[in-house]
Design an enzyme around this catalytic site. Structure first.
Site, PDB file in Angstrom:
ATOM      1  N   PHE A  93      -3.101  -0.532   6.897  1.00 15.20           N
ATOM      2  CA  PHE A  93      -3.901  -1.661   6.649  1.00 15.20           C
ATOM      3  C   PHE A  93      -4.688  -1.930   6.045  1.00 15.20           C
ATOM      4  O   PHE A  93      -5.370  -0.959   4.885  1.00 15.20           O
ATOM      5  CB  PHE A  93      -4.323  -2.836   8.414  1.00 15.20           C
ATOM      6  CG  PHE A  93      -3.099  -3.038   9.666  1.00 15.20           C
ATOM      7  CD1 PHE A  93      -1.849  -3.958   8.954  1.00 15.20           C
ATOM      8  CD2 PHE A  93      -3.406  -2.663  10.548  1.00 15.20           C
ATOM      9  CE1 PHE A  93      -1.126  -3.434   9.648  1.00 15.20           C
ATOM     10  CE2 PHE A  93      -1.830  -2.570  11.817  1.00 15.20           C
ATOM     11  CZ  PHE A  93      -1.499  -3.724  10.902  1.00 15.20           C
ATOM     12  N   TRP A 119       7.085  -0.854  -7.954  1.00 15.26           N
ATOM     13  CA  TRP A 119       8.311  -1.659  -7.350  1.00 15.26           C
ATOM     14  C   TRP A 119       9.179  -1.720  -8.308  1.00 15.26           C
ATOM     15  O   TRP A 119      10.449  -0.996  -7.895  1.00 15.26           O
ATOM     16  CB  TRP A 119       7.693  -2.942  -6.402  1.00 15.26           C
ATOM     17  CG  TRP A 119       9.045  -3.234  -5.213  1.00 15.26           C
ATOM     18  CD1 TRP A 119       8.502  -3.202  -4.574  1.00 15.26           C
ATOM     19  CD2 TRP A 119      10.196  -3.301  -6.353  1.00 15.26           C
ATOM     20  NE1 TRP A 119      10.181  -3.894  -3.748  1.00 15.26           N
ATOM     21  CE2 TRP A 119      10.916  -4.218  -4.577  1.00 15.26           C
ATOM     22  CE3 TRP A 119      10.905  -4.075  -7.026  1.00 15.26           C
ATOM     23  CZ2 TRP A 119      12.343  -4.643  -5.259  1.00 15.26           C
ATOM     24  CZ3 TRP A 119      12.337  -5.043  -7.663  1.00 15.26           C
ATOM     25  CH2 TRP A 119      13.348  -4.881  -6.644  1.00 15.26           C
ATOM     26  N   ARG A 143       2.191   7.868   6.795  1.00 22.35           N
ATOM     27  CA  ARG A 143       2.688   7.980   8.901  1.00 22.35           C
ATOM     28  C   ARG A 143       4.377   7.725   9.057  1.00 22.35           C
ATOM     29  O   ARG A 143       5.293   7.220   8.002  1.00 22.35           O
ATOM     30  CB  ARG A 143       1.549   6.588   8.874  1.00 22.35           C
ATOM     31  CG  ARG A 143       0.335   6.709   9.262  1.00 22.35           C
ATOM     32  CD  ARG A 143      -0.173   5.568   9.630  1.00 22.35           C
ATOM     33  NE  ARG A 143      -0.418   4.220   8.740  1.00 22.35           N
ATOM     34  CZ  ARG A 143      -0.346   3.299   9.450  1.00 22.35           C
ATOM     35  NH1 ARG A 143      -0.926   3.081  10.844  1.00 22.35           N
ATOM     36  NH2 ARG A 143      -0.498   1.910   8.353  1.00 22.35           N
ATOM     37  N   LYS A 175       6.720  -7.108  10.452  1.00 26.52           N
ATOM     38  CA  LYS A 175       6.249  -6.469   9.309  1.00 26.52           C
ATOM     39  C   LYS A 175       7.111  -5.574   8.537  1.00 26.52           C
ATOM     40  O   LYS A 175       6.769  -5.430   7.125  1.00 26.52           O
ATOM     41  CB  LYS A 175       4.799  -5.145  10.204  1.00 26.52           C
ATOM     42  CG  LYS A 175       4.176  -4.457   8.921  1.00 26.52           C
ATOM     43  CD  LYS A 175       3.335  -3.839   9.207  1.00 26.52           C
ATOM     44  CE  LYS A 175       2.564  -2.636   8.384  1.00 26.52           C
ATOM     45  NZ  LYS A 175       3.343  -1.887   8.221  1.00 26.52           N
ATOM     46  N   ALA A 217      -3.236   0.493  12.661  1.00 28.14           N
ATOM     47  CA  ALA A 217      -4.928   1.107  12.294  1.00 28.14           C
ATOM     48  C   ALA A 217      -5.227  -0.207  12.876  1.00 28.14           C
ATOM     49  O   ALA A 217      -6.841  -0.044  13.751  1.00 28.14           O
ATOM     50  CB  ALA A 217      -4.666   0.750  10.696  1.00 28.14           C
ATOM     51  N   LYS A 225       0.928  -1.114   0.380  1.00 32.15           N
ATOM     52  CA  LYS A 225       0.082   0.000   0.346  1.00 32.15           C
ATOM     53  C   LYS A 225       1.014   1.280  -0.109  1.00 32.15           C
ATOM     54  O   LYS A 225       1.177   2.277  -0.938  1.00 32.15           O
ATOM     55  CB  LYS A 225      -1.180  -0.134   0.937  1.00 32.15           C
ATOM     56  CG  LYS A 225      -2.366   1.133   1.218  1.00 32.15           C
ATOM     57  CD  LYS A 225      -3.111   1.263   2.519  1.00 32.15           C
ATOM     58  CE  LYS A 225      -2.480   1.020   3.822  1.00 32.15           C
ATOM     59  NZ  LYS A 225      -1.460   0.021   4.500  1.00 32.15           N
ATOM     60  N   THR A 233       3.909   1.933  -1.146  1.00 33.92           N
ATOM     61  CA  THR A 233       4.750   1.850  -2.446  1.00 33.92           C
ATOM     62  C   THR A 233       3.526   1.616  -3.441  1.00 33.92           C
ATOM     63  O   THR A 233       4.465   2.745  -4.201  1.00 33.92           O
ATOM     64  CB  THR A 233       5.239  -0.027  -2.463  1.00 33.92           C
ATOM     65  OG1 THR A 233       6.020  -0.093  -1.240  1.00 33.92           O
ATOM     66  CG2 THR A 233       6.027   0.439  -3.639  1.00 33.92           C
ATOM     67  N   PHE A 267       2.866  -8.048  -8.771  1.00 34.09           N
ATOM     68  CA  PHE A 267       4.595  -8.498  -8.410  1.00 34.09           C
ATOM     69  C   PHE A 267       4.724  -9.443  -9.675  1.00 34.09           C
ATOM     70  O   PHE A 267       4.074  -9.969 -10.556  1.00 34.09           O
ATOM     71  CB  PHE A 267       3.628  -9.953  -7.832  1.00 34.09           C
ATOM     72  CG  PHE A 267       4.140  -9.335  -6.505  1.00 34.09           C
ATOM     73  CD1 PHE A 267       4.692  -9.929  -5.084  1.00 34.09           C
ATOM     74  CD2 PHE A 267       2.774  -7.622  -5.424  1.00 34.09           C
ATOM     75  CE1 PHE A 267       4.268  -9.381  -4.013  1.00 34.09           C
ATOM     76  CE2 PHE A 267       2.857  -8.012  -4.747  1.00 34.09           C
ATOM     77  CZ  PHE A 267       3.280  -8.232  -3.305  1.00 34.09           C
TER      78      PHE A 267
END
Length: 552
Positions: A298, A406, A91, A102, A270, A68, A70, A378
Site C-alpha cells: 500500500f 507496463w 511479497r 484488488k 499492510a 507499485k 509493476t 498511463f
C-alpha cells in the site's frame, strides 16, 4: 493483450539457469517444477559486498491504480539491462484479493514476475502451510480445553483466531463446539484472513528456524480467568507448529519476463499487518545481488513506515533510496476529479492532488534516506500533466522520473534506474521515527502526527484498559503496527488528498508477541475482508488443456 496473455507469451528460463546466474548450485535450491524453486538456507554462495537496498513505496492507493509492483519489477529489469547484478524481492499474493477485487501481486504488462498463474494461485504452498499451522494451533487450544483445561484457559478470553486465505465475511464471527459434549466446548470464535495472521508476521520477521520456533513459542493465545497470558510455550506445541512451516520459511526463487531473478516470499497486508516480504527474502537478495529492489505494501503511510520501523531493526540494513510511485490519475482523483473523468486532462485537479504525494515525500525524508518519485505513466496521461508533476517535485528538491514499464518493461525504466543508481551512492544518515524506549502511546502519537499528518489520537475505553494492562505485563514498549485504511492518510477511507488536523480513533489493540509488536486497530478496519459484488473469480477460467484465462 491482458497481463496473463503477455505472461503466457514469453518463454521462461529454467529455474536452474536463473539460480546459476546468482551463483547458486543444485544443492542450494529445491525446484518446484521447472520454473519455481525454494532456496535452501544458509547460503553457500559468498555474500555480495556492495549490497545496496532500494525500497519502492507509493502514494495512497486509489481505484485508478498505482502499479507499485509493476514499477518494482520494471526497475529491476532496467537494472538488469544496465548489466547490474540485481535481485527483486516481492511479497506473495493472497488468494483473497486474487479472487476478490484488488488483484494479484506479480506486476503487470511487460513488467511481471512469472509464472504469474502459479504465483497468484497456489505457488509453492506457503499460504496453505501457514493456514494449516494456524488452524492446528487453534485445534490444539480447543482440545486442551476439552481434555481438562490444565492451564485454566478462560474460553471467553481466547485471542487466537482461525484463518482462511480467502475473503469470507461469513466467518468473521462464529460459534464453535455445538452439538453436545463430544463436539467440544462451545465458545465464540472467528476467522482472520491468513495474511493478517500472527504466523504470517512471524514467518516474515524470523531470521532462521530457531528464531521461528522461539517466536511461535511467544505467541499469546489467550488468558486465564485471572487475566494472566497463556502462550504457545505453555501449551508445549511450538515445535509442532514450527515443523509445519519448515518448507514455508524458505524463500521462493522465480524470474521476471526479462529473466531478472526475483525472490517472492511472505505476504502480509499492510493495512491490517506489517506489509513487507520476509526478512529472509530480503536478506537472501542482499547476499546474492549488488542491488536489491523490494517493495512495501500500500502507501508510504502504511507499508513503508512499517518496513522502516518494524522490519529494518530486524533486517539490520536500511534502504539506500526510497522510490515513491505516483500516477497522474491517482493524484487527480485525490484532487477531486471524478473517477469516470480521469482520462481527461485536468491540471487544476493534479495540482490540488499533488498534496498527497508531497505529504509522502516529506514523511519519507524524515528517515534521512534519499527519495525519488517514479511517475508510472498511463496511456491517457498528457505531456502537460507529466511536466507539471515533474516541476512540482523539483520545487521540493525531488527528482521525478517519467516511467513507462507496463508497455515497455525494463526499457521504460532506464531513466529511473540511472537516477536511482546515483541516489544510492549519496550519503545518508538513517533516523528511526521513534526510539524503542518510547511507550505505545508515544509511538502512536509520533506516527499519527509525523507520518499521517493528524493532530490527535482518540482511544476507546477498551483500548485504554488494554494499555494499562500492557504496562503491567511489560508490553508497553513494543513497536506498534497500525491497522488503518489504505485509502486515506486518516482512518476515514473517504478523506482523500492530504487532510489536516484529523483524529485517529484507536478502538482496540491486538498483542502479537511472537511477531514482536502490538497491533492498533483504527477506524473500521477488518481482518477478514469480504468479496465484492463482482469478484474477480467470475472472470477466471481454465480450458481442457489446463491453460488459465481471465487472471487479470
Amino acid at each position: 493483450m491482458t497481463d496473463i496473455e503477455i505472461a503466457q507469451s514469453v518463454k521462461m528460463d529454467k529455474i536452474t539457469k536463473v539460480a546459476e546466474r546468482l551463483g547458486l548450485g543444485e544443492d542450494d535450491i529445491e525446484p518446484y517444477g521447472s520454473y519455481k524453486a525454494k532456496i535452501n538456507l544458509p547460503l553457500k554462495a559468498k555474500p555480495q559486498t556492495k549490497r545496496k537496498l532500494i525500497l519502492v513505496t507509493s502514494i495512497n492507493p486509489t481505484p485508478a491504480g498505482e502499479g507499485k509492483s509493476t514499477v518494482t519489477v520494471g526497475l529491476g529489469d532496467a537494472f538488469h539491462l544496465l548489466h547490474k547484478k540485481v535481485v527483486i524481492a516481492l511479497r506473495e499474493p493472497s488468494l483473497g484479493p486474487v479472487m476478490g477485487m484488488k488483484g494479484g501481486a506479480t506486476g503487470g504488462g511487460y513488467a511481471q514476475v512469472v509464472p504469474m498463474e502459479d504465483i497468484n494461485l497456489h505457488f509453492t504452498g506457503d499460504m496453505h502451510a501457514l493456514t494449516a499451522a494456524n488452524n492446528t494451533l487453534a485445534a490444539l487450544i480447543d482440545n486442551h480445553i476439552q481434555q481438562g483445561n490444565e492451564l485454566e484457559i478462560d474460553q471467553r478470553r481466547i485471542v487466537w483466531k482461525r484463518t482462511l486465505d480467502i475473503n469470507d465475511r461469513a466467518l468473521r464471527k462464529i460459534v464453535i463446539g455445538l452439538g453436545g459434549p463430544v463436539q467440544g466446548v462451545p465458545r465464540e470464535d472467528g476467522f482472520d484472513i491468513t495474511v493478517a495472521s500472527e504466523l504470517m508476521a512471524i514467518l516474515c520477521l524470523a531470521k532462521d528456524l530457531h528464531d521461528l520456533k522461539e517466536r511461535i513459542n511467544r505467541i499469546v493465545i489467550g488468558y486465564t480467568r485471572e487475566r494472566q497470558p497463556i502462550t504457545v510455550k505453555d501449551l508445549q506445541v511450538g515445535g509442532a507448529i514450527a515443523a509445519l512451516l519448515k518448507e514455508a520459511i524458505k524463500p521462493n526463487l522465480v524470474q521476471t519476463l526479462a529473466h531478472t531473478p526475483a525472490i517472492v516470499h511472505g505476504g502480509p497486508f499492510a493495512n491490517i499487518a506489517h506489509g513487507c516480504n520476509s526478512v529472509l527474502a530480503t536478506q537472501t537478495a542482499l547476499d546474492l545481488g549488488d542491488y536489491t529492489i523490494t517493495e512495501a505494501g500500500f502507501g508510504a503511510d502504511l507499508g513503508a513506515e512499517k518496513f522502516l520501523d518494524i522490519k529494518v531493526p530486524v533486517l539490520q540494513k536500511t534502504p539506500d533510496t526510497i522510490v515513491i510511485v505516483a500516477t497522474i490519475k491517482a493524484l487527480k482523483l485525490n484532487g477531486g476529479q471524478p473517477l469516470a473523468e480521469l482520462a481527461t486532462e485536468n491540471l487544476a485537479a493534479l495540482a490540488h492532488g499533488f498534496a498527497n504525494l508531497e505529504h509522502h515525500i516529506n514523511s519519507m525524508k524524515r528517515y534521512g534516506v534519499p527519495v525519488v518519485v517514479a511517475i508510472n505513466r498511463f496511456t491517457q496521461d498528457t505531456q502537460a500533466e507529466i511536466d507539471q508533476l515533474v516541476q512540482a517535485c523539483q520545487k521540493l528538491g525531488i527528482e521525478a522520473v517519467d516511467t513507462d514499464v507496463w508497455a515497455k518493461g525494463g526499457a521504460g525504466a532506464l531513466d529511473l534506474a540511472q537516477t536511482v543508481l546515483q541516489t544510492v551512492e549519496e550519503s545518508k544518515e538513517f533516523t528511526p521515527l521513534y526510539t524503542p524506549e518510547s511507550n505505545l502511546t508515544e509511538k502512536i502519537d509520533t506516527i499519527v502526527t509525523k507520518i499521517y499528518g493528524g493532530a490527535h489520537v482518540d482511544y476507546s475505553k477498551k483500548a485504554l484498559n488494554q494499555l494499562r494492562r500492557f504496562k503491567k505485563l511489560g508490553w508497553d514498549k513494543l513497536p506498534v503496527c497500525m491497522a488503518k485504511t489504505q485509502y486515506s492518510l486518516s482512518d476515514d477511507a473517504k478523506l482523500l488528498g492530504a487532510p489536516q488536523d484529523f483524529t485517529i480513533h484507536v478502538k482496540s489493540f491486538v498483542p502479537k508477541l511472537g511477531a514482536g509488536f502490538i497491533v492498533a486497530m483504527t477506524g473500521n478496519i477488518l481482518t477478514m475482508p469480504g468479496l465484492p459484488k463482482h469478484p474477480a473469480a467470475l472472470d477466471i477460467d481454465i480450458d481442457d488443456n489446463g491453460k488459465i484465462s481471465g487472471l487479470f
